[in-house]
Design an enzyme around this catalytic site. Sequence first.
Site: not given
Length: 827
Positions: A518, A549, A571, A574-576, A616
């Site tokens: 992203e 993701e 990105q 946290d979003y992994i 974040h």
Amino acid sequence: MIKLALCKIQVFCTFAIHENLDVPMSNTSKTTKDITFDDFKKEVLSDYTIAVTSRECSLLGRREVLTGKAKFGIFGDGKEVPQLAMAKAFKNGDFRSGYYRDQTFMMAIGALNIQQFFAGLYGHTDIAEEPMSAGRQMGGHFATHSLNEDGSWKNLTQQKNSSADISPTAGQMPRLLGLAQASKIYREVKGIDTEKFSVDGNEIAWGTIGNASTSEGLFFETINAAGVLQVPMVMNVWDDEYGISVHAKHQTTKENISEVLKGFQREKGTNGYEIFKVKGWDYPNLVDVYQRAAAVARKEHCPVLIHVNELTQPQGHSTSGSHERYKSKERLAWEVEFDCMSKMRQWMIENNIFTDEEAKVIEKDIQKQVRKGKQAAWAAFVKPQKEEQTEAVAVLKAAAGNSSNKAFIEKLANELGSINEPIRKEILIATRKALRYLTTETSGTKTALINWIASYKAKIQPKYSANLYSESNLRADNINAELPKYADNAEMVDARLIMRDNFDAIFTKYPESLIFGEDAGHIGDVNQGLEGMQEKYGELRVSDTGIREATILGQGIGMAMRGLRPIAEIQYLDYILYALQIMSDDLATLQYRTNGKQKAPVIIRTRGHRLEGIWHSGSQMGGLIHLMRGIHLLVPRNMTKAAGFYNTLLEGDEPAVVVECLNGYRLKEKMPANLGDFKTPIGVIEIIKEGADITLVSYGSTLRIVEETAKELAQVGIDAEIIDIQSLLPFDINHDIVKSVQKTNRLLVIDEDVPGGASAYILQEIVEKQDAYRFLDSKPQTLAAKEHRPAYGTDGDYFSKPSAEDIFEKVYDMMHEANPNKFPSLF
Ligand SMILES: Cc1ncc(C[n+]2csc(CCOP(=O)(O)OP(=O)(O)O)c2C)c(N)n1
Ligand SMILES: [Mg+2]
């Protein structure tokens, strides 16, 4: 005669239904073949032979489970005929990413024979006997070998390939996207050595999935992404109306996946799919549809959906239950009538390919062959254990010899010896238990028993545990470090520039490398570490992706499995979590579940640790550590170290996650001169500051706070040694931390994960594995973040994560306990 022949060939080649959902068929061409009726008949008979063989394997396989020889069975009965059609369209270089119903396909491409099928069912641990996983996966999970003995690539263009299956439904979808995208890259990016991987990007990635599994988000994410990317992916839905006991009405809107995906059909001036719907028992139509689907995908790199419906499950879902419990009588009767095998047989009789009598002869002969293959597989499975049993009994009997517990040990030996078809567990139970009767005795035969157990374990354990990580020369911890070099006038720059310029060097050095994520393309990532790279290397090598993701990760896995060197950017750390399931189930297990026969050295680039707020500032390292064994986890403290990790990883053949420090891009670092070449070693710690009083162990962003705090500690006379772990998986392979503890006798682990998260793992590594407890004069301690997610703002960080004051006080307290006179209590 000639007229009849032509008529049959016509049937064979033109009976397809292109239910293209109101869209003209302009882009799909009908296939016609110049073959004689005899050739045609031969081909159909050969197909039928494969299908009957597969069906017999399913029937006998179920019996093997019910009689206890195999533990679990899930078979491809009821799905044979479409798989014949798929196999016909499947060419060398192509890849399959499918699920447990595909045994007929695997047989049809020559990747699975009868004996191997049963070896899989029994769990034979010899890869030569059970090529799918050396007994690690339950039967029905298929794979081909991409790697030679030494871990190097085979020529994948000269064989038919199947990526290794996993059990989580739809888990095969994300990697399918990458397998397909690799063809696009190989066709369109110049300068890559394609020899072993591609011929002009002509390879198709074929996905198979059950109708119910299309309910998973991963299916929809993959469908959408492939439509955007326009990659040669043929998605096959085997629709039998059920997912175990749950009917399509609970699974799919309108109970019809091709109907609900209509909007994906490509139209003039749009991207999208070619969509086919075909009945799973209709052999000639299936053959035609598959030829047409392959043509469009291969030539135009347009994704295709083939919805194969009206399929059945003659034996129900698996050996774990019976479908009579949940299917109506009418449905069960329909399944008998529309069983694809009997429909094919009927069609063959109607078209004079064979008579009923001739068919029976063929079928009988196949039944015999399958029984023979099954027996051979069982004999081969039992043989090594029988030999091991004989050895073990002999060692046990010798150990019983003059022992005062002779009778007990002999009993164990006799019981073991009487087992007809022993398994290894039984062999070890008997021999290990015997040792308990010999604790007070010494004898040569006791030593022989101890040695036999040790050597047996050393021989057998790898059959179940080897190849979690690469065992080739290119394994990550085999790549030598190389320090950054600096020119005399090297500038201090924003650290993101080191990242950017190092990526520039990487893209030049490795034409097969590419990065995507992203905002990674046009703007050069959210922190500008890829600034200008897309202009320089093109949109295919430095690309923006959708917000998805799991399939970003899948792109990485699939492309890496086809010889590219993808860097998949997530990105924010946290979003992994969206990709973590695929990391854990697919990527982390790949080398393991194929016993080293497949690899996917994808690099996962992400950024995390303390910055702002709940999503974040994440540093969920404990979660990652425990869910991704099989992937390396690297936590560089600055951008030079991070860049060095990328350089190391690209020389190796293993997957890894690199977590860059979110708050480090604007800090100043010195620009190295040997960009693309300096290498941060993997699994090696670094002593940042030497000290005598206490060992402080940390990593990533928190390390900077530890360094600052150490200066304050020095002011009160505490001389701390600071260690940067750098690499959580693998962890300190040289056991250097214990050497520090041996010197300081005190240990504090500082970590911004939750209490008992990564810090507990680190403590276990140091105290237990490295035996540091022997040198400790104080209780080993951890200082972690609070249990909750980090709150927003500067105060949120201060009250959520370890602060300089927290660290100071913790260290001071430990020193106070050791020497209260020198360090009087703070409170
Ligand atoms: C993520 C996940 N959830 C549940 C299961 C258990 N499970 C195994 S197969 C299956 C049904 C799949 O049905 P479908 O996709 O239609 O394939 P079929 O077996 O009917 O060919 C389920 C729920 C699983 N393997 N993975
Ligand atoms: Mg189903």
